[in-house]
Design an enzyme around this catalytic site. Structure first.
Site, PDB file in Angstrom:
ATOM      1  N   TYR A 195       5.997 -19.053 -21.154  1.00  0.00           N
ATOM      2  CA  TYR A 195       4.835 -19.642 -20.708  1.00  0.00           C
ATOM      3  C   TYR A 195       3.978 -18.741 -19.882  1.00  0.00           C
ATOM      4  O   TYR A 195       4.214 -17.806 -19.217  1.00  0.00           O
ATOM      5  CB  TYR A 195       5.145 -20.828 -19.960  1.00  0.00           C
ATOM      6  N   CYS A 196       2.657 -19.115 -19.585  1.00  0.00           N
ATOM      7  CA  CYS A 196       1.497 -18.401 -18.785  1.00  0.00           C
ATOM      8  C   CYS A 196       0.807 -19.534 -18.050  1.00  0.00           C
ATOM      9  O   CYS A 196       1.314 -20.727 -17.840  1.00  0.00           O
ATOM     10  CB  CYS A 196       0.817 -17.508 -19.473  1.00  0.00           C
ATOM     11  N   ARG A 197      -0.469 -19.216 -17.540  1.00  0.00           N
ATOM     12  CA  ARG A 197      -1.175 -20.195 -16.892  1.00  0.00           C
ATOM     13  C   ARG A 197      -1.668 -21.233 -17.961  1.00  0.00           C
ATOM     14  O   ARG A 197      -1.526 -22.454 -17.793  1.00  0.00           O
ATOM     15  CB  ARG A 197      -2.593 -19.704 -16.312  1.00  0.00           C
TER      16      ARG A 197
END
Length: 108
Positions: free
Chosen positions: A74-76
């Site tokens: 995941y990221c932002r």
């Protein structure tokens, strides 16, 4: 019509609910946050490791990971993690999951 021209996607996008459920069903899975260290320090999903997609040594760090595990990335917002998932899939990782909407969609 011309699906054979489309490159095969080698990871799966999951909603936050599906991501959380599958992650909890796989106790040996690895959770990777591909945001910057600064973003990671501001808040991360519990038990995540930080491997910054934009760092110079991202590929080297990924290459050291065992390929027989499941990876939840995941990221932002889901864009960087999508790129990271593609990279993992292109390098022989078979169980790769992207959090659609990134940590912004996470409510668990």
């Amino acid at each position: 019509m011309f699906d054979f021209f489309k490159p095969k996607k080698n990871y799966e996008n999951l909603s936050a609910t599906a991501f959380n459920q599958l992650l909890n069903e796989m106790p040996n899975a690895v959770l990777i946050d591909v945001r910057t260290p600064q973003e990671f320090r501001q808040g991360a999903i519990e038990n995540a490791i930080n491997i910054d997609l934009m760092s110079n040594d991202f590929s080297q760090k990924i290459a050291k990971l065992p390929k027989d595990k499941a990876y939840f990335v995941y990221c932002r917002s889901g864009n960087r993690s999508g790129s990271a998932c593609k990279h993992l899939g292109n390098n022989g990782f078979e169980q790769v999951y992207n959090l659609s909407g990134g940590i912004m969609s996470w409510s668990f």
